[in-house]
Design an enzyme around this catalytic site. Structure first.
Site, mmCIF file in Angstrom:
data_model
loop_
_atom_site.group_PDB
_atom_site.id
_atom_site.type_symbol
_atom_site.label_atom_id
_atom_site.label_comp_id
_atom_site.label_asym_id
_atom_site.label_seq_id
_atom_site.Cartn_x
_atom_site.Cartn_y
_atom_site.Cartn_z
ATOM 1 N N GLU A 183 -14.487 34.107 38.534
ATOM 2 C CA GLU A 183 -14.244 35.333 37.766
ATOM 3 C C GLU A 183 -12.795 35.801 37.855
ATOM 4 O O GLU A 183 -12.515 36.995 37.802
ATOM 5 C CB GLU A 183 -15.193 36.456 38.225
ATOM 6 N N GLU A 252 -23.802 33.017 35.238
ATOM 7 C CA GLU A 252 -24.443 34.183 35.855
ATOM 8 C C GLU A 252 -25.101 35.053 34.797
ATOM 9 O O GLU A 252 -24.429 35.809 34.100
ATOM 10 C CB GLU A 252 -23.432 35.023 36.660
#
Length: 846
Positions: A183, A252
Site C-alpha cells: 500500500e 484485500e
C-alpha cells in the site's frame, strides 16, 4: 565401493530432480488471469495470519477455508516476530511460517506470501522490529541505503527459507505469488522523488531473488514491470491494472473492519460483501482475496494502532475462535460455487458489458462452447425487473445474479440459502487447582508493583524524553519521576486550595501519582491533556508519571516517527495565585518497564506472591495470580475480564494480550439493523455502542493443561480479579433461515457441467443442518409459509400463513441432522394469491 556409492548418490539426485520437475508448476500471467501450467485460473483467496492463531488451530482453519471454496491462503510475513533482535531469528510456535505454508499445501491450497516486509495489518509498528528504528542513518520506506540494506537482508532471508523448503510453485510448492512492499501508493507522495526511486528499487530487488513466481505490489498504480499492481478496498470492480498485459487482482477485500479500544464493533453484511465479490468477477476480475477470512487475536503486545483491540475478529467468515460465522461463511461458499461454475467462460474471454437500464448492467462471457452472465442492479433503493436474452429476471437492489449458462440463476448475492447459526459464550464454573470446592477467585495471591522508581537501571535526564526512543518498545511502561521540595510558605500550599498539575502527552495512557497516591489518569490515541488538582505537603514531594503505550502506530507516511510518551508541557500551578513552575525542564528520573516484568512475575513462579486476606482490589499496579483447571470439552475458551480495569494477562506464561474492559464505546452510531444496500464504510454498520469494546479474550486450548493452569494479571488501572470468569464459545442450538419463492435453487443442485438438475430447476429449497455432527433437529420454534416478518429470534406471522407450515416442517426435519423443504405452494398450499411468499423457520438442535 566408493564408485558404487557415488553412482547411487547420483542416481538418487537424478530421481529427486525428476520428481521435482514433475511436480513443479510454471506460474505466469496474462491480461486475464494468473496462468498455472499454461491454464488460466479463477482464484478465490482468504487471509489467515499465522501468528494470530496457534499451530494447533491451523489445520482446522485451513480445512474450513477449503470447505468454504477457497483456492489460496494469503498471509503477511511478520518481520518483528521473526527477528525480534537483529540477527536473532524466531521461526517457532506461532511464527513457524514453514509449517503454516506446508499445511496449506497439504490441504491442496495455494499460498500468496506477502513478504512486505512492511505489512500495516494493525500490527505493532507495521510489522517492523523496533530495533530497526535505531539503525544509524535509517529512514523507513524511502531511498535510504541503511533501510534498503535491512529490507533486502530480511526479504532474502524469507525467500531463501522458502526455497530451502521447496515451497515455491516453481519447486513443486504451493506459493504461486509473492508481494513486495504494501500500500505504498497511498502515501508515496509524502516521500517525493525518493519514494519513486525506492519503489523501482524494491521491484528490482524482489525480482533478483528469482522465486520463479510472479510478484505483486498492492495499491501501487506505478508498479514497475513486471510487477502486478493490485487493488485493496471494500470494492474493486472499477479497478484497472496499469498495463493491458496484467490481470485484474484484488488482494484485500475487507470482510469487515478492525476493532479499536473505545470503539463500537464494526460488521459488514454478507449481502454487501457477496455483491462486491460478484461485481469484481463480473467486470473482469480473476483473483480476489478476503481480508480477513480468519482474523484471530493480537496475542502478547502485537496489536498496533495505537489502541487496536486484542481481538482481531474482523467480522471474518471464520471468527476469532475458529468457528464458522453463519450465514457469512455459507453464503460466500455458495457464491464461490456459482463463480466456479462460470470458470470456463470467465477464463476464455473478456466480458461484454451492456446497460439494461438505469443502474442495471449485464456482463456476458461467451465463447463458441460456453456462456456465463452476471446481471447487476447497483441501485440502492428499488428492486428491478430486467429482460435479458428474452427472459425476465427480478434483481433486488444492490445485488448481482449469476447465470452460469446465461439462462438460469444459480445465485443472487442478496438471497441467502445459508442458515444463521447462533454462537454463545457459556459461563464455566471452574475449580481452582488442588481439588478445593471453592470457586475460581477465592485463591488469589498478589504482589504490589512499586509506585515510581524501583529498579537499579533507572537513570537521570534533564527534560522530558520521548517514550519509544527511551524504551525501544521493550515494555509498554515508562516511569517519569520527579522529586521536589516545597517550602512551607510557597503558594502551592495555600490552605483551602489545591495546586494544579497540567500534563501533556502524545499517548496513549498516563497515570499521575502524587506521593505514591493515584491522582488522575487519561488516555487518547494522539494527545492527552490532563489537568489534575493535587495536594502537596511541606518538604519532599514525589511526582511519578506512568506513561503506557497500547500498540505503536502502524500506518501512514513516516508512521515510524510518530512518538509516544509525555513530551510536555508539564506545569505545576497555584490555584490561588496563578503562579506556575515549568516542570518539563527539570531533572527527571526514568525507569523503563516495571519491576515485576524484570523479575518474571508473568510466569507465576516467584516466591514473593502474598496469599494473605483480604485481597487488595481496585488499586492500581497490582500483580495477581490464581490457578485453575481447564474447562471440560474441546470448545474454544475465553476469559471474561468484566470487573477488572486495564492490564496484561498471561496463562501458563503465554501472553493472551492486553485487556481493557473499562474502555467503553460511545453511545451514538449504532442501529438495530444495517441496510446492506449502498456503499459500505467502516462506520456504516456498528454494534455494542455504550458498551465495553472488548470483555472476552481468547485463550487457545493448546495453551491449557487439564489442571494446574496459572493465570497472572498485571492490573495497572485497578480492578477486582475475583470478578473475572471463564467461558467456552459454543455453536448454539438455534438455526434460522428465510427462503422466498424468488430465491434461486441451492447452488449445489447444479452439476459440474453447468446444467441444473431437472428436479429443482425452478423450485427454491430451505435447507437446515445442525452444525455439530452429533446433534439433530429436536424442535421447530417457528415456521411460516406466507408473509412472515422479523429476523432470527424474533419471527412473527404476516398477513397470511399456511396452516400446514409447522407440521410439514416438523415432519421433514425433526430427528434429523439436516433436512430440505421445498418452498412452494405445491408443498404448503396457497395461503394468499398474488404475492411472493417466503418460508421462515427457526429450529433447535441438540
Amino acid at each position: 565401493m566408493v564408485k558404487g556409492k557415488r553412482k547411487m548418490e547420483m542416481m538418487l539426485l537424478l530421481i529427486l530432480q525428476i520428481v521435482v520437475a514433475a511436480t513443479a508448476a510454471n506460474v505466469t500471467y496474462d491480461h486475464r488471469a494468473l496462468v498455472i501450467d499454461g491454464k488460466r485460473k479463477i482464484l478465490i483467496s482468504g487471509s489467515i495470519h499465522y501468528p494470530r492463531s496457534t499451530p494447533e488451530m491451523w489445520p482446522d482453519l485451513i480445512q474450513k477455508s477449503k470447505d468454504g471454496g477457497l483456492d489460496v491462503i494469503e498471509t503477511y510475513v511478520f518481520w518483528s516476530g521473526h527477528e525480534p533482535e537483529k540477527n536473532k531469528y524466531n521461526f517457532e510456535g506461532r511464527y513457524d511460517l514453514v509449517k503454516f505454508v506446508k499445511l496449506a499445501a497439504k490441504a491442496g491450497l495455494y499460498v500468496h506470501l506477502r513478504i512486505g516486509p512492511y505489512v500495516c495489518a494493525e500490527w505493532n509498528y507495521g510489522g517492523f522490529p523496533v530495533w530497526l528504528h535505531f539503525v544509524p542513518g535509517i529512514k523507513f520506506r524511502t531511498d535510504n541505503e541503511p533501510f534498503k540494506a535491512e529490507m533486502q537482508r530480511f526479504t532474502t532471508k524469507i525467500v531463501d527459507l522458502m526455497k530451502q523448503e521447496k515451497l515455491y510453485a516453481s519447486q513443486g510448492g504451493p506459493i504461486i505469488l509473492s508481494q513486495i512492499e504494501n500500500e505504498y501508493g497511498n502515501i508515496a507522495s509524502a516521500y517525493g522523488a525518493a519514494g519513486k526511486s525506492y519503489i523501482k528499487w524494491s521491484a528490482s530487488m524482489a525480482l533478483s531473488l528469482d522465486t520463479g513466481v510472479p510478484w505483486n505490489m498492492c495499491q501501487q498504480a506505478d508498479a514497475p514491470e513486471p510487477m502486478i499492481n493490485t487493488c485493496n478496498g471494500f470494492y474493486c470492480d472499477q479497478f484497472t491494472p496499469n498495463s493491458n498485459n496484467k490481470p485484474k487482482m484484488w488482494t484485500e477485500n475487507w470482510s469487515g473492519w478492525f476493532l479499536g479500544f473505545g470503539d463500537p464493533s464494526p460488521y459488514r453484511p454478507v449481502e454487501d460483501l457477496a455483491f462486491a465479490v460478484a461485481r469484481f468477477y463480473q467486470r473482469g476480475g480473476t483473483f480476489q482475496n478476503y481480508y480477513m477470512y480468519h482474523g484471530g487475536s493480537n496475542f502478547d503486545r502485537t496489536s498496533g494502532g495505537p489502541l487496536i483491540s486484542t481481538s482481531y475478529d474482523y467480522d471474518a467468515p471464520i471468527d476469532e475462535y475458529g468457528l464458522l460465522r453463519q450465514p457469512k461463511w455459507g453464503h460466500l461458499r455458495d457464491l464461490h460455487k456459482a463463480i466456479k461454475l462460470c470458470e470456463d467462460s470467465l477464463i476464455a474471454t473478456d466480458p461484454t458489458i451492456t446497460s439494461l437500464g438505469s443502474n442495471l448492467e449485464a456482463a456476458v462471457y461467451k465463447t463458441s462452447g460456453s456462456c456465463a452472465a452476471f446481471l447487476a442492479n447497483v441501485g440502492t433503493k428499488s428492486d428491478a425487473t430486467v429482460v435479458f436474452n428474452g427472459q425476465s429476471y427480478v434483481l433486488p437492489a444492490w445485488s448481482v445474479s449469476i447465470l452460469p449458462d446465461c439462462k438460469n440463476v444459480a445465485f443472487n448475492t442478496a438471497k441467502k440459502n445459508a442458515a444463521t447459526e447462533s454462537t454463545t459464550f457459556a459461563p464455566q464454573s471452574l475449580k481452582p487447582d488442588g481439588g478445593s470446592s471453592a470457586e475460581l477467585g477465592s485463591q488469589w495471591s498478589y504482589i504490589k508493583e512499586p509506585i515510581g522508581i524501583s529498579k537499579t537501571d533507572a537513570f537521570l535526564k534533564p527534560g522530558l524524553l520521548e517514550q519509544i526512543n527511551t524504551t525501544a518498545d521493550k515494555s509498554d511502561y515508562l516511569w517519569y519521576s520527579l522529586r521536589m521540595d516545597i517550602k512551607g510558605d510557597e503558594t502551592f500550599l495555600d490552605e483551602g486550595s489545591k495546586a494544579v498539575l497540567h500534563i501533556e502527552s502524545i499517548g496513549q495512557v498516563v497515570y499521575a501519582f502524587i506521593n505514591g497516591k493515584l491522582a488522575g489518569s487519561g488516555h487518547d490515541k494522539q494527545k492527552i491533556s490532563l489537568v489534575i488538582p493535587i495536594n502537596l505537603v511541606p518538604g519532599k514531594n514525589t511526582i511519578d508519571l506512568l506513561s503506557v503505550t497500547v500498540g505503536l502506530a502502524n500506518y501512514g507516511p513516516f508512521f515510524d516517527l510518530v512518538g509516544a510518551g509525555i513530551t510536555g508541557p508539564v506545569t505545576l500551578k497555584s490555584a490561588k495565585s496563578g503562579s506556575s513552575i515549568d516542570l518539563a525542564t527539570q531533572q527527571w528520573t526514568y525507569q523503563v518497564g516495571l519491576k515485576g516484568e524484570d523479575t518474571g512475575l508473568a510466569t507465576g513462579d516467584s516466591s514473593e506472591w502474598v496469599s494473605k486476606s483480604p485481597l487488595p482490589t481496585k488499586q492500581p499496579l497490582i500483580w495477581y495470580k490464581t490457578t485453575f483447571n481447564a474447562p471440560s470439552g474441546s470448545e474454544p475458551v475465553a476469559i471474561d475480564f468484566t470487573g477488572t480495569g486495564k492490564g496484561i494477562a498471561w496463562v501458563n506464561g503465554q501472553s493472551i494480550g492486553r485487556y481493557w474492559p473499562t474502555s467503553i464505546a460511545a453511545n451514538n452510531g449504532c442501529t438495530d439493523s444495517c441496510d446492506y444496500r449502498g456503499s459500505y464504510t467502516a462506520k456504516k454498520c456498528v454494534k455494542n455502542c455504550g458498551k465495553p469494546s472488548q470483555t472476552l479474550y481468547h485463550v487457545p486450548r493448546s495453551w491449557l493443561n487439564p489442571s494446574g493452569n496459572t493465570l497472572v494479571l498485571l492490573e495497572e488501572m485497578g480492578g477486582d480479579p475475583t470478578q473475572i470468569s471463564f467461558a467456552t464459545k459454543q455453536t448454539g442450538s438455534s438455526l434460522c433461515l428465510t427462503v422466498s419463492q424468488s430465491h434461486p435453487p441451492p447452488v449445489d443442485t447444479w452439476t459440474s457441467d453447468s446444467k441444473i438438475s431437472n428436479k429443482h430447476r425452478t423450485r427454491p429449497v430451505l435447507s437446515l443442518k445442525c452444525p455439530v455432527s452429533t446433534h439433530v433437529i429436536t424442535s421447530i420454534k417457528f415456521a411460516s409459509f406466507g408473509t412472515p416478518k422479523g429476523t432470527c429470534g424474533s419471527f412473527t406471522y404476516g398477513h397470511c400463513s399456511s396452516s400446514r407450515s409447522l407440521s410439514l416442517v416438523q415432519k421433514a426435519c425433526i430427528g434429523l441432522r439436516s433436512c430440505n423443504v421445498e418452498v412452494s405452494t405445491r408443498v404448503f398450499g396457497e395461503p394468499c394469491r398474488g404475492v411472493v411468499k417466503s418460508l421462515a423457520v427457526e429450529a433447535s438442535c441438540s
